[in-house]
Design a protein around this motif. Structure first.
Motif, PDB file in Angstrom:
ATOM      1  N   ALA A 346      28.702  15.480  -9.408  1.00  0.00           N
ATOM      2  CA  ALA A 346      27.775  14.347  -9.323  1.00  0.00           C
ATOM      3  C   ALA A 346      27.619  13.888  -7.871  1.00  0.00           C
ATOM      4  O   ALA A 346      26.521  13.516  -7.439  1.00  0.00           O
ATOM      5  N   ALA A 347      28.714  13.936  -7.103  1.00  0.00           N
ATOM      6  CA  ALA A 347      28.657  13.534  -5.689  1.00  0.00           C
ATOM      7  C   ALA A 347      27.723  14.442  -4.910  1.00  0.00           C
ATOM      8  O   ALA A 347      26.973  13.973  -4.033  1.00  0.00           O
ATOM      9  N   LEU A 348      27.741  15.754  -5.204  1.00  0.00           N
ATOM     10  CA  LEU A 348      26.842  16.676  -4.494  1.00  0.00           C
ATOM     11  C   LEU A 348      25.387  16.418  -4.858  1.00  0.00           C
ATOM     12  O   LEU A 348      24.498  16.495  -3.999  1.00  0.00           O
ATOM     13  N   ILE A 349      25.114  16.112  -6.116  1.00  0.00           N
ATOM     14  CA  ILE A 349      23.741  15.784  -6.518  1.00  0.00           C
ATOM     15  C   ILE A 349      23.277  14.514  -5.807  1.00  0.00           C
ATOM     16  O   ILE A 349      22.140  14.428  -5.332  1.00  0.00           O
ATOM     17  N   LEU A 350      24.169  13.525  -5.717  1.00  0.00           N
ATOM     18  CA  LEU A 350      23.824  12.299  -4.998  1.00  0.00           C
ATOM     19  C   LEU A 350      23.624  12.571  -3.509  1.00  0.00           C
ATOM     20  O   LEU A 350      22.749  11.975  -2.877  1.00  0.00           O
ATOM     21  N   ALA A 351      24.431  13.474  -2.940  1.00  0.00           N
ATOM     22  CA  ALA A 351      24.257  13.842  -1.535  1.00  0.00           C
ATOM     23  C   ALA A 351      22.876  14.450  -1.307  1.00  0.00           C
ATOM     24  O   ALA A 351      22.215  14.160  -0.302  1.00  0.00           O
ATOM     25  N   PHE A 352      22.436  15.290  -2.243  1.00  0.00           N
ATOM     26  CA  PHE A 352      21.088  15.861  -2.176  1.00  0.00           C
ATOM     27  C   PHE A 352      20.024  14.769  -2.217  1.00  0.00           C
ATOM     28  O   PHE A 352      19.093  14.756  -1.396  1.00  0.00           O
ATOM     29  N   ILE A 353      20.136  13.842  -3.143  1.00  0.00           N
ATOM     30  CA  ILE A 353      19.142  12.771  -3.283  1.00  0.00           C
ATOM     31  C   ILE A 353      19.079  11.932  -2.017  1.00  0.00           C
ATOM     32  O   ILE A 353      17.996  11.619  -1.498  1.00  0.00           O
ATOM     33  N   VAL A 354      20.254  11.557  -1.500  1.00  0.00           N
ATOM     34  CA  VAL A 354      20.299  10.709  -0.303  1.00  0.00           C
ATOM     35  C   VAL A 354      19.752  11.452   0.911  1.00  0.00           C
ATOM     36  O   VAL A 354      18.928  10.922   1.664  1.00  0.00           O
ATOM     37  N   ARG A 355      20.200  12.721   1.097  1.00  0.00           N
ATOM     38  CA  ARG A 355      19.794  13.462   2.296  1.00  0.00           C
ATOM     39  C   ARG A 355      18.304  13.780   2.301  1.00  0.00           C
ATOM     40  O   ARG A 355      17.641  13.735   3.348  1.00  0.00           O
ATOM     41  N   VAL A 356      17.745  14.086   1.140  1.00  0.00           N
ATOM     42  CA  VAL A 356      16.343  14.510   1.075  1.00  0.00           C
ATOM     43  C   VAL A 356      15.395  13.330   0.953  1.00  0.00           C
ATOM     44  O   VAL A 356      14.327  13.308   1.561  1.00  0.00           O
ATOM     45  N   PHE A 357      15.777  12.326   0.167  1.00  0.00           N
ATOM     46  CA  PHE A 357      14.856  11.220  -0.113  1.00  0.00           C
ATOM     47  C   PHE A 357      15.324   9.871   0.453  1.00  0.00           C
ATOM     48  O   PHE A 357      14.594   8.881   0.367  1.00  0.00           O
ATOM     49  N   GLY A 358      16.522   9.835   1.025  1.00  0.00           N
ATOM     50  CA  GLY A 358      17.089   8.564   1.469  1.00  0.00           C
ATOM     51  C   GLY A 358      16.276   7.854   2.532  1.00  0.00           C
ATOM     52  O   GLY A 358      16.255   6.622   2.592  1.00  0.00           O
TER      53      GLY A 358
END
Length: 397
Positions: A346-358
């Motif tokens: 879940a942390a990696l999925i959140l990292a993706f969301i933050v890095r790409v759309f943050g």
């Protein structure tokens, strides 16, 4: 079929230490640790917390180490482990494996001494890793004439060329070449994930969820792989095409991946972390390719966002899920993870969301990077903490 559960028995002498029994053990562990160190240093350099004199400069080093340091090591660890299952021939182990690991480690260290060690020496040591890995992979495949798996050899060699071009971009002071070579590597890894996903994800989904296996549709498989190959060729920057045509190629690939994923039924995997994490990582391939197409024809999405959708979202999450599965299966353990690794996925999925759309909702860019890096550290730090004893000890059975 790629078999990554339990290795076939072999009469060949076993190494004295379990850590050098199979390539997955050192490469999964060291690559995970290296990714954490590289990202923490990159974040520190971006925020100005400290400065480092790095071979190639900080941006080159960041791109190179996440692709040719982290991802390449995991791919090699996976392939050199799986090849014994494919062929029944003992794969690289013991002193030979130790030598390959030392070459990989030496390059990682030498990048911190650009003023001490000749640049050509650094480049040659780093470039040597993938061709030597390809040779080690080719030997058992050629020995038993298992030609269908020979395709991974040219892929590794093309990756070697991309690595060489990355190094040449330093000598020639050519940032365009650097970007083209790194983009090529991102898309080549995406191609590897595409091929591997088609081979094993339906099986993993069926076995993990106790549901019927989804049979492949030949034309869809050919379209998915073929359009991804075209995306590699056009997205690398080495072939010049009109932006609209390049976008159409990426949109086609994204659509093919989307249809493929819908057929695999992510909704049946929600209670199985080792499966839903793979499905979500594969969805990031479709998202990344779509965003790549958008970046060609609009300014609302950047090339960096598309790249990080493929690297953080697809590559980072899929690698974490796969190394968790492979490490359990090849050490004789039940292929099941608990709450900590579920949280890591879940942390990696959140990292993706933050890095790409943050950047759409966080105004300070450094905060976006710091948060994404922190989530990556949680994910891969959890793997290291839980799997270190698993990777260094003999099989349980």
């Amino acid at each position: 079929m790629i078999n990554i559960s339990n290795p076939k028995s072999s009469n060949a002498p076993q190494p004295k230490t379990a850590f050098l029994e199979f390539a997955f053990r050192p490469f999964f562990l060291f690559a995970s640790l290296q990714s954490i160190i590289a990202l923490l240093l990159w974040n520190g350099l971006l925020t100005g917390s400290f400065s480092l004199n790095l071979y190639g400069g900080s941006l080159w080093w960041h791109m190179h180490e996440m692709l040719f340091g982290f991802a390449a090591a995991v791919i090699v660890g996976f392939l050199l482990t799986a090849v014994q299952n494919w062929t029944g021939v003992r794969s690289l182990n013991g002193k030979g494996l130790l030598l390959l690991v030392c070459i990989w480690l030496a390059a990682r260290v030498l990048f911190f001494f650009p003023d001490t060690v000749n640049h050509w020496v650094i480049a040659l040591i780093d470039i040597a890793f993938l061709p030597l890995s390809a040779a080690a992979l080719a030997y058992p495949i050629v020995k038993v004439k298992l030609w269908r798996n020979l395709m991974f050899i040219p892929i590794l060699l093309i990756m070697s060329v991309c690595n060489a071009l990355m190094h040449y971009s330093i000598a020639s002071h050519n940032p365009i070449l650097m970007n083209s070579a790194s983009s090529s590597m991102v898309l080549l890894v995406t191609l590897v994930m595409t091929i591997m996903g088609g081979r094993v994800f339906p099986m993993f989904t069926a076995n993990g969820t106790r549901t019927p296996r989804v049979d492949a549709i030949i034309w869809l498989e050919k379209l998915t792989v073929g359009s991804t190959i075209l995306a590699v060729l056009t997205g690398s920057g080495f072939i010049e095409l009109p932006a609209l045509l390049t976008a159409v190629i990426f949109f086609t690939a994204a659509a093919a991946h989307t249809v493929r994923m819908l057929r695999w039924k992510i909704w049946v995997t929600l209670k199985t972390p080792l499966v839903w994490s793979l499905h979500l990582s594969y969805w990031c391939i479709a998202i990344g390719l779509f965003m790549y197409g958008l970046s060609e024809i609009t300014t609302s999405v950047s090339h960096s966002q598309a790249t990080h959708a493929l690297t953080v979202g697809a590559m980072g999450t899929m690698i974490l899920s796969m190394i968790s599965r492979v490490s359990l299966g090849h050490t004789g353990r039940m292929i099941v993870v608990g709450k900590i690794m579920s949280g890591a996925f879940a942390a990696l999925i959140l990292a993706f969301i933050v890095r790409v759309f943050g950047s759409y909702w966080i105004t300070n860019y450094s905060h976006v990077i710091t948060l994404a890096v922190g989530l990556w550290v949680i994910g891969y730090g959890s793997f290291i903490a839980l799997y270190f004893p698993i990777l260094i000890k003999p099989r349980v059975n």
